[in-house]
Design a protein around this motif. Structure first.
Motif, PDB file in Angstrom:
ATOM      1  N   ASP A 234       0.852  -1.126  -0.235  1.00  0.00           N
ATOM      2  CA  ASP A 234       0.008   0.148   0.029  1.00  0.00           C
ATOM      3  C   ASP A 234       0.774   1.200   0.298  1.00  0.00           C
ATOM      4  O   ASP A 234       2.582   1.044   0.509  1.00  0.00           O
ATOM      5  CB  ASP A 234      -0.795  -0.013   1.020  1.00  0.00           C
ATOM      6  CG  ASP A 234      -1.866  -0.980   1.617  1.00  0.00           C
ATOM      7  OD1 ASP A 234      -2.042  -1.424   0.628  1.00  0.00           O
ATOM      8  OD2 ASP A 234      -2.123  -1.657   2.267  1.00  0.00           O
ATOM      9  N   HIS A 235       0.690   2.231  -0.885  1.00  0.00           N
ATOM     10  CA  HIS A 235       1.293   3.216  -1.093  1.00  0.00           C
ATOM     11  C   HIS A 235       2.836   3.470  -1.043  1.00  0.00           C
ATOM     12  O   HIS A 235       3.539   4.211  -0.946  1.00  0.00           O
ATOM     13  CB  HIS A 235       1.183   4.495   0.345  1.00  0.00           C
ATOM     14  CG  HIS A 235      -0.774   4.623   0.779  1.00  0.00           C
ATOM     15  ND1 HIS A 235      -1.743   5.399   0.273  1.00  0.00           N
ATOM     16  CD2 HIS A 235      -1.297   3.869   2.046  1.00  0.00           C
ATOM     17  CE1 HIS A 235      -2.697   5.303   0.626  1.00  0.00           C
ATOM     18  NE2 HIS A 235      -2.460   4.696   1.609  1.00  0.00           N
ATOM     19  N   PHE A 236       2.773   2.300  -1.862  1.00  0.00           N
ATOM     20  CA  PHE A 236       4.437   2.181  -2.331  1.00  0.00           C
ATOM     21  C   PHE A 236       5.374   3.309  -2.786  1.00  0.00           C
ATOM     22  O   PHE A 236       6.391   4.001  -2.395  1.00  0.00           O
ATOM     23  CB  PHE A 236       4.864   1.223  -2.829  1.00  0.00           C
ATOM     24  CG  PHE A 236       6.306   0.298  -2.828  1.00  0.00           C
ATOM     25  CD1 PHE A 236       7.104   0.003  -2.131  1.00  0.00           C
ATOM     26  CD2 PHE A 236       6.949   0.537  -4.128  1.00  0.00           C
ATOM     27  CE1 PHE A 236       8.311  -0.137  -1.870  1.00  0.00           C
ATOM     28  CE2 PHE A 236       8.256  -0.044  -4.189  1.00  0.00           C
ATOM     29  CZ  PHE A 236       8.856   0.011  -3.130  1.00  0.00           C
ATOM     30  N   LYS A 237       4.400   3.738  -3.780  1.00  0.00           N
ATOM     31  CA  LYS A 237       4.911   5.500  -3.978  1.00  0.00           C
ATOM     32  C   LYS A 237       5.383   6.205  -3.893  1.00  0.00           C
ATOM     33  O   LYS A 237       6.628   6.829  -3.702  1.00  0.00           O
ATOM     34  CB  LYS A 237       4.060   5.222  -5.361  1.00  0.00           C
ATOM     35  CG  LYS A 237       4.310   6.659  -6.383  1.00  0.00           C
ATOM     36  CD  LYS A 237       3.796   7.136  -7.800  1.00  0.00           C
ATOM     37  CE  LYS A 237       3.806   8.324  -7.874  1.00  0.00           C
ATOM     38  NZ  LYS A 237       4.722   9.607  -7.667  1.00  0.00           N
ATOM     39  N   GLN A 238       4.439   6.598  -2.173  1.00  0.00           N
ATOM     40  CA  GLN A 238       4.809   7.660  -1.626  1.00  0.00           C
ATOM     41  C   GLN A 238       5.807   7.743  -0.249  1.00  0.00           C
ATOM     42  O   GLN A 238       6.786   7.967  -0.239  1.00  0.00           O
ATOM     43  CB  GLN A 238       3.942   7.581  -0.212  1.00  0.00           C
ATOM     44  CG  GLN A 238       2.343   8.215  -1.009  1.00  0.00           C
ATOM     45  CD  GLN A 238       1.200   7.962  -0.134  1.00  0.00           C
ATOM     46  OE1 GLN A 238       1.212   8.069   1.001  1.00  0.00           O
ATOM     47  NE2 GLN A 238       0.271   8.645  -0.246  1.00  0.00           N
ATOM     48  N   VAL A 239       6.557   5.872  -0.416  1.00  0.00           N
ATOM     49  CA  VAL A 239       7.961   5.757  -0.009  1.00  0.00           C
ATOM     50  C   VAL A 239       8.914   6.295  -0.384  1.00  0.00           C
ATOM     51  O   VAL A 239       9.790   6.256  -0.095  1.00  0.00           O
ATOM     52  CB  VAL A 239       7.719   3.842   0.540  1.00  0.00           C
ATOM     53  CG1 VAL A 239       9.541   3.078   0.839  1.00  0.00           C
ATOM     54  CG2 VAL A 239       7.033   3.592   1.156  1.00  0.00           C
ATOM     55  N   GLN A 242       8.503  10.003  -0.760  1.00  0.00           N
ATOM     56  CA  GLN A 242       9.356  10.356   0.439  1.00  0.00           C
ATOM     57  C   GLN A 242      10.907  10.558   0.752  1.00  0.00           C
ATOM     58  O   GLN A 242      11.346  10.984   1.584  1.00  0.00           O
ATOM     59  CB  GLN A 242       8.038  10.519   1.527  1.00  0.00           C
ATOM     60  CG  GLN A 242       8.582  10.911   2.917  1.00  0.00           C
ATOM     61  CD  GLN A 242       7.393  10.970   4.224  1.00  0.00           C
ATOM     62  OE1 GLN A 242       6.574  10.050   3.293  1.00  0.00           O
ATOM     63  NE2 GLN A 242       7.395  11.341   5.431  1.00  0.00           N
ATOM     64  N   PHE A 243      11.588   9.421   0.900  1.00  0.00           N
ATOM     65  CA  PHE A 243      12.524   8.590   1.610  1.00  0.00           C
ATOM     66  C   PHE A 243      13.032   8.460   0.321  1.00  0.00           C
ATOM     67  O   PHE A 243      14.584   7.466   0.522  1.00  0.00           O
ATOM     68  CB  PHE A 243      12.336   6.876   2.115  1.00  0.00           C
ATOM     69  CG  PHE A 243      11.165   7.517   3.472  1.00  0.00           C
ATOM     70  CD1 PHE A 243      11.194   8.735   4.468  1.00  0.00           C
ATOM     71  CD2 PHE A 243       9.951   7.088   3.561  1.00  0.00           C
ATOM     72  CE1 PHE A 243      10.972   8.670   5.593  1.00  0.00           C
ATOM     73  CE2 PHE A 243       9.019   7.603   4.924  1.00  0.00           C
ATOM     74  CZ  PHE A 243       9.239   7.841   5.373  1.00  0.00           C
ATOM     75  N   GLY A 244      13.050   7.664  -0.359  1.00  0.00           N
ATOM     76  CA  GLY A 244      14.115   7.601  -1.957  1.00  0.00           C
ATOM     77  C   GLY A 244      13.693   6.178  -1.947  1.00  0.00           C
ATOM     78  O   GLY A 244      13.331   5.065  -1.280  1.00  0.00           O
ATOM     79  N   HIS A 245      14.192   5.498  -3.199  1.00  0.00           N
ATOM     80  CA  HIS A 245      14.177   4.192  -4.002  1.00  0.00           C
ATOM     81  C   HIS A 245      15.090   3.384  -3.179  1.00  0.00           C
ATOM     82  O   HIS A 245      14.502   2.030  -3.058  1.00  0.00           O
ATOM     83  CB  HIS A 245      15.442   4.382  -5.513  1.00  0.00           C
ATOM     84  CG  HIS A 245      13.688   5.096  -6.021  1.00  0.00           C
ATOM     85  ND1 HIS A 245      12.497   4.241  -6.611  1.00  0.00           N
ATOM     86  CD2 HIS A 245      13.846   6.006  -6.829  1.00  0.00           C
ATOM     87  CE1 HIS A 245      11.795   4.853  -7.565  1.00  0.00           C
ATOM     88  NE2 HIS A 245      12.996   5.937  -7.916  1.00  0.00           N
ATOM     89  N   GLN A 246      15.621   3.827  -1.781  1.00  0.00           N
ATOM     90  CA  GLN A 246      16.883   2.717  -1.607  1.00  0.00           C
ATOM     91  C   GLN A 246      16.233   2.052  -0.554  1.00  0.00           C
ATOM     92  O   GLN A 246      15.943   1.416  -0.629  1.00  0.00           O
ATOM     93  CB  GLN A 246      18.733   3.961  -1.298  1.00  0.00           C
ATOM     94  CG  GLN A 246      19.044   2.805  -0.565  1.00  0.00           C
ATOM     95  CD  GLN A 246      20.098   3.285  -0.216  1.00  0.00           C
ATOM     96  OE1 GLN A 246      20.545   4.398  -0.264  1.00  0.00           O
ATOM     97  NE2 GLN A 246      21.170   1.708   0.800  1.00  0.00           N
ATOM     98  N   MET A 247      15.361   3.529  -0.055  1.00  0.00           N
ATOM     99  CA  MET A 247      14.774   2.805   1.247  1.00  0.00           C
ATOM    100  C   MET A 247      13.533   2.397   0.937  1.00  0.00           C
ATOM    101  O   MET A 247      12.758   0.695   1.350  1.00  0.00           O
ATOM    102  CB  MET A 247      14.116   3.715   1.670  1.00  0.00           C
ATOM    103  CG  MET A 247      13.725   3.480   3.288  1.00  0.00           C
ATOM    104  SD  MET A 247      14.004   3.117   4.710  1.00  0.00           S
ATOM    105  CE  MET A 247      12.934   3.437   5.543  1.00  0.00           C
ATOM    106  N   GLY A 248      12.807   2.642  -0.532  1.00  0.00           N
ATOM    107  CA  GLY A 248      11.443   1.593  -0.628  1.00  0.00           C
ATOM    108  C   GLY A 248      12.054   0.023  -1.485  1.00  0.00           C
ATOM    109  O   GLY A 248      11.684  -0.649  -0.780  1.00  0.00           O
ATOM    110  N   ASP A 249      13.723  -0.168  -1.684  1.00  0.00           N
ATOM    111  CA  ASP A 249      14.224  -1.293  -2.060  1.00  0.00           C
ATOM    112  C   ASP A 249      14.438  -2.029  -0.574  1.00  0.00           C
ATOM    113  O   ASP A 249      14.201  -3.331  -0.326  1.00  0.00           O
ATOM    114  CB  ASP A 249      16.464  -1.660  -2.756  1.00  0.00           C
ATOM    115  CG  ASP A 249      15.849  -0.782  -4.136  1.00  0.00           C
ATOM    116  OD1 ASP A 249      14.569  -0.612  -4.130  1.00  0.00           O
ATOM    117  OD2 ASP A 249      16.603  -0.543  -4.521  1.00  0.00           O
TER     118      ASP A 249
END
Length: 368
Positions: A234-239, A242-249
């Motif tokens: 959920d709301h992964f685009k916001q992650v 807001q925090f950058g793709h490294q945090m998303g990974d």
């Protein structure tokens, strides 16, 4: 020269020739014996087949009391590979070491076949299943000037592998074993890389597509239900925003690991694309599938991922379950597409209902 001396010399010469011919014949017999074993190895493509020959077939082929193999797993990738391939430890005959230290104590930096007796501690480490070791042959497995591991042959006889014996055949066998082991490892790693998602360490979509058809066939053949879960963060685009793709990974990796912990060995987990995952639950009724899906939702909901900030991920999960009707399905591929679509639609319903929830959708089989 007296006649008697000539007869004596001729007799000695004849004995020498006969002894030489006998030794040549024996060497040829040994050579054929080793060649037969080596040809078996050279015909192997998969790691499991190579290990079976080295750790199981070798005992009978060479009439050994025990066999051991130590593989050097410097980056822990071999342990991960063997787990994914469901390869066991052959009753403690196969050991993984994460540094060269142990092998260096055996060969002292000179990687040559070593024969002879071993002290009690070394014997117990090399052959934990053997009650009494007479002598052993230690075969270093070297490839491209790097030690892959060490193969060990054990005998209760003190004479079998005494230091005075020739090691030519064993040295050649060590070289062949190293080549076959290295090739099979490379093949398995390449295969794994092509079928697994590098980031999350779960199956990728290509692997899922390959296995999905097999799972459908197995379920139909055995008359067992198959549950499909579609999961979306959920709301992964916001992650990412807001925090950058490294945090998303990092988030994707931890969520994948949390999902995997709630699954059985026979279940299939794959990253389907982006932040979407799909799960196949073999031989699983809808009620049990709902329980598993709810456990997954709860364990993800408890995650707290820290980095540039704090992320508390949640997942929306859709579930659909197929019960084989009894008659053969004319088009399993089409049925599989409909099952996936049904689970996907259930996942979107979970999104619409507020996210961080599980929705189950009835799957109706249409006989083609």
């Amino acid at each position: 020269m007296p006649k008697i001396d000539l007869q004596h010399e001729n007799s000695k010469l004849k004995q020498s020739v006969q002894s030489l011919l006998a030794r040549i014949e024996e060497n040829q017999r040994i050579d054929r014996h080793f060649q037969g074993f080596e040809f078996q190895l050279l015909g192997c493509y998969h790691l499991k087949d190579v290990l079976d020959i080295l750790l199981v077939d070798a005992m009978k082929h060479f009439n050994l009391d025990d066999v051991g193999l130590v593989l050097v797993d410097r980056d822990f990738s071999l342990e991960e590979l063997m787990t994914s391939l469901d390869i066991g430890r052959y009753e403690n005959r196969l050991q993984l070491r994460h540094s060269d230290d142990f092998s260096l104590t055996l060969y002292r930096g000179d990687y040559r076949v070593t024969l002879g007796e071993q002290d009690t501690l070394t014997a117990s480490r090399l052959f934990p299943n053997l009650d009494q070791l007479g002598s052993a042959a230690l075969l270093p497995l070297v490839r491209h000037n790097q030690l892959l591991g060490s193969l060990h042959f054990a005998s209760r006889s003190h004479e079998r592998f005494s230091p005075d014996k020739a090691v030519d055949f064993l040295q050649h066998l060590a070289g062949i074993s190293a080549v076959c082991l290295d090739n099979s490892l490379s093949n398995e790693h390449l295969k794994r890389q092509s079928l697994y998602d590098r980031l999350t360490k779960v199956s990728n979509r290509m692997h899922f597509d390959l296995e999905f058809g097999k799972e459908l066939e197995r379920s139909e053949r055995n008359g067992q239900p198959l549950c499909c879960l579609f999961l979306d963060l959920d709301h992964f685009k916001q992650v990412n925003d807001q925090f950058g793709h490294q945090m998303g990974d990092i988030c994707l990796k931890q969520v994948a690991a949390a999902i995997r912990q709630e699954l059985r060995k026979t279940d299939l987990l794959a990253r389907y694309g982006g932040e979407e995952f799909v799960v196949l639950l073999h031989s699983c009724e809808q009620r049990e599938g709902l329980q598993i899906a709810e456990r997954i939702r709860e364990v993800v909901d408890k995650l707290k991922i820290t980095g540039r900030g704090v992320v508390r991920p949640t997942v929306s999960i859709g579930l659909a379950c197929w019960h084989p009707a009894g008659n053969r399905t004319h088009d399993l591929s089409r049925l599989g597409q409909r099952l996936l679509k049904c689970a996907d639609e259930a996942m979107y319903e979970a999104k619409e209902q507020g996210r961080n929830r599980v929705v189950s959708k009835v799957f109706c089989q249409i006989v083609a």
